[in-house]
Design an enzyme around this catalytic site. Structure first.
Site, short mmCIF file in Angstrom:
data_model
loop_
_atom_site.label_atom_id
_atom_site.label_comp_id
_atom_site.label_asym_id
_atom_site.label_seq_id
_atom_site.Cartn_x
_atom_site.Cartn_y
_atom_site.Cartn_z
N GLY A 48 0.80 -1.22 0.00
CA GLY A 48 0.00 0.00 0.00
C GLY A 48 0.83 1.27 0.00
N GLU A 113 -6.13 4.85 2.71
CA GLU A 113 -6.50 3.51 3.19
C GLU A 113 -7.43 3.71 4.38
OE1 GLU A 113 -3.23 0.30 2.88
OE2 GLU A 113 -2.12 2.17 2.98
N HIS A 228 -5.41 -8.77 8.48
CA HIS A 228 -5.73 -7.99 7.27
C HIS A 228 -6.96 -8.61 6.63
CE1 HIS A 228 -5.40 -5.83 3.53
NE2 HIS A 228 -4.38 -5.13 4.01
N ARG A 370 -3.08 -0.83 14.58
CA ARG A 370 -2.21 0.06 13.80
C ARG A 370 -2.98 0.72 12.65
NH1 ARG A 370 0.98 -0.98 8.96
NH2 ARG A 370 -0.07 -2.99 9.00
N SER A 375 3.55 1.48 9.52
CA SER A 375 4.69 0.71 10.03
C SER A 375 5.98 0.91 9.25
CB SER A 375 4.36 -0.77 10.16
OG SER A 375 3.68 -1.21 9.04
P1 FAD Z 1 11.01 -6.92 8.51
O1 FAD Z 1 10.90 -6.07 7.32
O2 FAD Z 1 10.08 -8.06 8.61
O3 FAD Z 1 12.50 -7.48 8.57
C1 FAD Z 1 12.88 -8.43 9.53
C2 FAD Z 1 14.27 -8.92 9.20
O4 FAD Z 1 14.76 -9.73 10.26
C3 FAD Z 1 14.37 -9.77 7.96
O5 FAD Z 1 15.53 -9.40 7.28
C4 FAD Z 1 14.51 -11.19 8.51
O6 FAD Z 1 15.16 -12.07 7.66
C5 FAD Z 1 15.33 -10.92 9.74
N1 FAD Z 1 15.27 -11.94 10.79
C6 FAD Z 1 14.18 -12.46 11.40
N2 FAD Z 1 14.57 -13.34 12.35
C7 FAD Z 1 15.92 -13.38 12.33
C8 FAD Z 1 16.90 -14.11 13.05
N3 FAD Z 1 16.59 -14.99 14.01
N4 FAD Z 1 18.21 -13.91 12.75
C9 FAD Z 1 18.57 -13.04 11.76
N5 FAD Z 1 17.67 -12.31 11.05
C10 FAD Z 1 16.38 -12.49 11.34
N6 FAD Z 1 3.35 -1.59 6.31
C11 FAD Z 1 3.20 -0.35 5.81
O7 FAD Z 1 3.49 0.63 6.50
N7 FAD Z 1 2.74 -0.17 4.55
C12 FAD Z 1 2.42 -1.21 3.73
O8 FAD Z 1 2.02 -1.01 2.59
C13 FAD Z 1 2.56 -2.52 4.23
N8 FAD Z 1 2.25 -3.60 3.46
C14 FAD Z 1 2.54 -4.85 3.93
C15 FAD Z 1 2.36 -5.94 3.09
C16 FAD Z 1 2.71 -7.21 3.50
C17 FAD Z 1 2.52 -8.38 2.59
C18 FAD Z 1 3.26 -7.40 4.80
C19 FAD Z 1 3.66 -8.76 5.25
C20 FAD Z 1 3.42 -6.32 5.64
C21 FAD Z 1 3.08 -5.05 5.21
N9 FAD Z 1 3.26 -3.93 6.04
C22 FAD Z 1 3.07 -2.68 5.54
C23 FAD Z 1 3.89 -4.08 7.34
C24 FAD Z 1 5.37 -3.71 7.21
O9 FAD Z 1 5.86 -4.21 5.98
C25 FAD Z 1 6.21 -4.30 8.33
O10 FAD Z 1 5.62 -4.04 9.56
C26 FAD Z 1 7.61 -3.68 8.33
O11 FAD Z 1 8.17 -3.79 7.04
C27 FAD Z 1 8.48 -4.37 9.35
O12 FAD Z 1 9.80 -3.93 9.17
P2 FAD Z 1 10.93 -4.51 10.13
O13 FAD Z 1 12.20 -3.91 9.67
O14 FAD Z 1 10.54 -4.33 11.52
O15 FAD Z 1 10.90 -6.09 9.85
C1 SIN Z 2 -1.85 -2.91 2.50
O1 SIN Z 2 -1.30 -2.53 1.48
O2 SIN Z 2 -3.04 -3.18 2.60
C2 SIN Z 2 -1.01 -3.08 3.71
C3 SIN Z 2 -0.82 -1.79 4.36
C4 SIN Z 2 -0.36 -1.97 5.78
O3 SIN Z 2 -0.40 -3.05 6.33
O4 SIN Z 2 0.04 -0.96 6.36
#
Ligand code: FAD
Ligand code: SIN
Length: 544
Positions: A48, A113, A228, A370, A375
């Site tokens: 999104g 959204e 979702h 949220r 995020s």
């Molecule tokens: P992540 O991006 O999940 O990264 C985690 C990292 O940790 C990865 O590299 C993984 O490999 C690593 N890791 C995990 N466990 C270990 C371990 N034990 N040892 C070493 N490495 C490890 N949010 C929005 O704001 N807008 C959106 O449009 C949106 N769309 C989404 C669509 C989808 C399909 C999904 C699943 C989520 C979406 N979200 C969206 C939510 C958002 O993407 C996530 O909340 C955010 O990207 C999380 O970022 P992060 O850096 O915390 O974790």
């Molecule tokens: C979506 O594109 O619907 C995901 C957006 C989000 O989880 O923040």
């Protein structure tokens, strides 16, 4: 045991970990450890967009209000203020580093959204916003010679000595390595894989939350799991997200009889808060005795759909669905963890030297639910803050203090797999057949008993079933898959116990036996490991 020393250790290469690394490297050497290839993360699949108050019609104050409202009374206001006020700067900086967001003419294009009162969501390549963020941040960290990246490396546990975090044990190529650091940042993302239906990629197994819990960190708000509403439901297709931005651009929900229904549940209809839409869908599925409803965008121009949602269009086409002509079968799935490792506004946890940022952390910014697209922004804002704070604070400590003692303590991972059986394909993937069965059963159990609609009976059933596998918590695994199972079980117990402790319905936590918000709506549930085990659930009064 092999021993590596660095200044700062970052675990996870999603938006939060990468953004933090860019700040940490200003004060010393950084190692970024990641479980798979560097891009494999929720960030990579975000569709999104990223919410930020940058449009002419918007203000940070309005973004603040929308976030607080979505959080259903449980947001930490200070944390929301930081998010919305610092968000614009983090986004403009990302654009300077090369991020290309979609435009309408010469101006940025903003979409909307659920629960946003303004069009404020920036997106890239139509529906591949996360991919663009990963591309830019990975390029940025590649530009620093003193950031070392370790891929296919799984963090196992933290090195804790004298109450301080001194790095982490990491499994790489079957060997445990002690990576010693002045400060360690957990940025491992959420825990969607704990549920059998989820939008999250396979790497998202709650590792950081379980690792921190074992080390004595406080976790908070674990009962708040966001589901979702619209995830592809087709026999041969993956659990692929159909972005809420589609509803933002006019997509309608229809039940199996092709009737619209959202107006019966909420005045905002398709753009009602996610928890309300998810429950409405479940209700229609029950009423019509069917496993899905439909998402319908066919009334919009085909050219517009293909341009606005190119990735969704091409992915669905692979599964014989033409979203410009066909109704898309959808049902809800686990998507996002509001709860996680409790941190202050700078990512610091209750353990010295340990920081957390992104979805693994709980700053309280999302409260009980949220706001969509907050995020990615959280990862940028709080990843940055954790990096800025951890670096100078910890940099003065002498590196020589950061060697693991020669005699490993009893917590040192032993790297054995007690339940390994015959060398079948399953064993190669890291788990014996019985453990693979536990993994599948656990995910199904969590979906059925601790899912969108919960109650005391279902939650107690879940606790009982999960308890039968508690022996797994004491096992040492030398494979990623084994470690993941142990972590998934830990997080499943934390979510279930916290859900039992909250006798009320608020935000994404809905209990059919306590439909009202309940007396504890002003409280947070926190969990910390005690000698009695996982059952340590406390309440504390809402923070301002
Ligand atoms: P992540 O991006 O999940 O990264 C985690 C990292 O940790 C990865 O590299 C993984 O490999 C690593 N890791 C995990 N466990 C270990 C371990 N034990 N040892 C070493 N490495 C490890 N949010 C929005 O704001 N807008 C959106 O449009 C949106 N769309 C989404 C669509 C989808 C399909 C999904 C699943 C989520 C979406 N979200 C969206 C939510 C958002 O993407 C996530 O909340 C955010 O990207 C999380 O970022 P992060 O850096 O915390 O974790
Ligand atoms: C979506 O594109 O619907 C995901 C957006 C989000 O989880 O923040």
């Amino acid at each position: 045991m092999k021993n590596i020393t660095t200044d700062f250790l970052v675990i996870g290469s999603g938006v939060a970990g990468l953004r933090a690394a860019v700040e940490l490297v200003r004060q010393g050497e950084v190692i970024v450890v990641t479980k798979d290839i560097p891009t494999e993360s929720s960030t990579e699949y975000a569709q999104g967009g990223v919410a930020v108050a940058l449009s002419d019609e918007d203000e940070v104050g309005i973004h603040f209000e929308d976030t607080i409202k979505a959080g259903d009374g449980l947001c930490r206001e200070e944390a929301v203020k930081v998010l919305v006020e610092e968000g614009p700067e983090r986004i403009l900086e990302l654009i300077e580093w090369g991020a290309e967001f979609d435009k309408e003419g010469t101006k940025p294009a903003f979409t909307i959204e659920a629960a946003h009162s303004r069009r404020r969501i920036l997106h890239a390549h139509g529906d591949s916003t996360g991919k663009e963020l990963e591309r830019v941040l990975i390029n940025k960290i590649k530009s620093f010679k003193t950031i070392r990246r370790m891929q296919f490396s799984t963090a196992v546990d933290l090195i804790i000595e004298d109450g301080r975090c001194k790095g982490a044990y990491v499994l790489k190529d079957g060997e445990i390595i002690a990576v010693c650091a002045k400060s360690t940042l957990l940025a491992t993302g959420g825990a969607g894989q704990v549920f059998s239906r989820t939008t999250n990629p396979a790497v998202v197994t709650g590792d950081g939350m379980a690792i921190a819990y074992r080390a004595g960190a406080v976790l908070e708000d674990m009962e708040f799991v966001q589901f979702h509403p619209t995830v592809l439901f087709a026999p041969a297709a993956p659990q692929f997200l159909l972005s809420e931005a589609m509803r933002g651009e006019g997509a309608i929900l229809r039940n199996i009889f092709k009737e619209t229904f959202m107006k019966n549940y909420h005045p905002d209809a398709e753009l009602a808060p996610r928890d309300i839409v998810s429950r409405a869908i479940i209700s229609e599925m029950v009423k019509t005795n069917n496993s899905h409803v439909y998402l319908d965008l066919t009334h919009r121009d085909a050219g517009f759909i293909k341009k606005r949602f190119p990735m969704i269009y091409s992915t669905c086409l692979r599964y014989d669905l033409n979203i410009t002509k066909d109704l898309i079968p959808v049902s809800p799935a686990a998507h996002y963890m509001m709860g996680g490792i409790k941190t202050d506004l700078n990512g610091a946890t209750n353990i010295k030297g340990l920081y957390a940022a992104g979805e693994v952390a709980c700053t309280g910014v999302h409260g009980a639910n949220r706001l969509a697209s907050n995020s990615l922004l959280e990862g940028l804002v709080y990843g940055y803050r954790a990096g800025v704070t951890a670096a100078p604070k910890e940099a003065e400590i002498q590196s020589s203090e950061f060697r693991v003692r020669e005699t490993p303590n009893s917590k040192t991972p032993k790297g054995t797999v007690p339940d390994l059986r015959t060398p079948t394909g399953v064993v190669e993937s890291g788990l014996s057949p019985s453990c693979e069965e536990v993994r599948t059963s656990l995910r199904r159990l969590m979906w059925e008993k601790v899912g969108i609609i919960r109650c005391g009976v279902s939650l107690n059933d879940a606790v009982e079933s999960l308890s039968k596998w508690k022996h797994i918590l004491d096992m040492d695994f030398s494979t990623r898959r084994g470690l993941e199972l142990k972590n998934m079980l830990t997080v499943a117990l934390l979510i279930t116990e916290s859900s039992l402790a909250r006798e009320g319905s608020i935000g994404a936590h809905y209990r059919s036996d306590f439909k009202e918000r309940g007396e504890d709506r002003q409280r947070h549930i926190s969990v910390i490991k005690t000698t009695e085990g996982i059952k340590a659930v406390q309440s504390c009064v809402k923070q301002k």
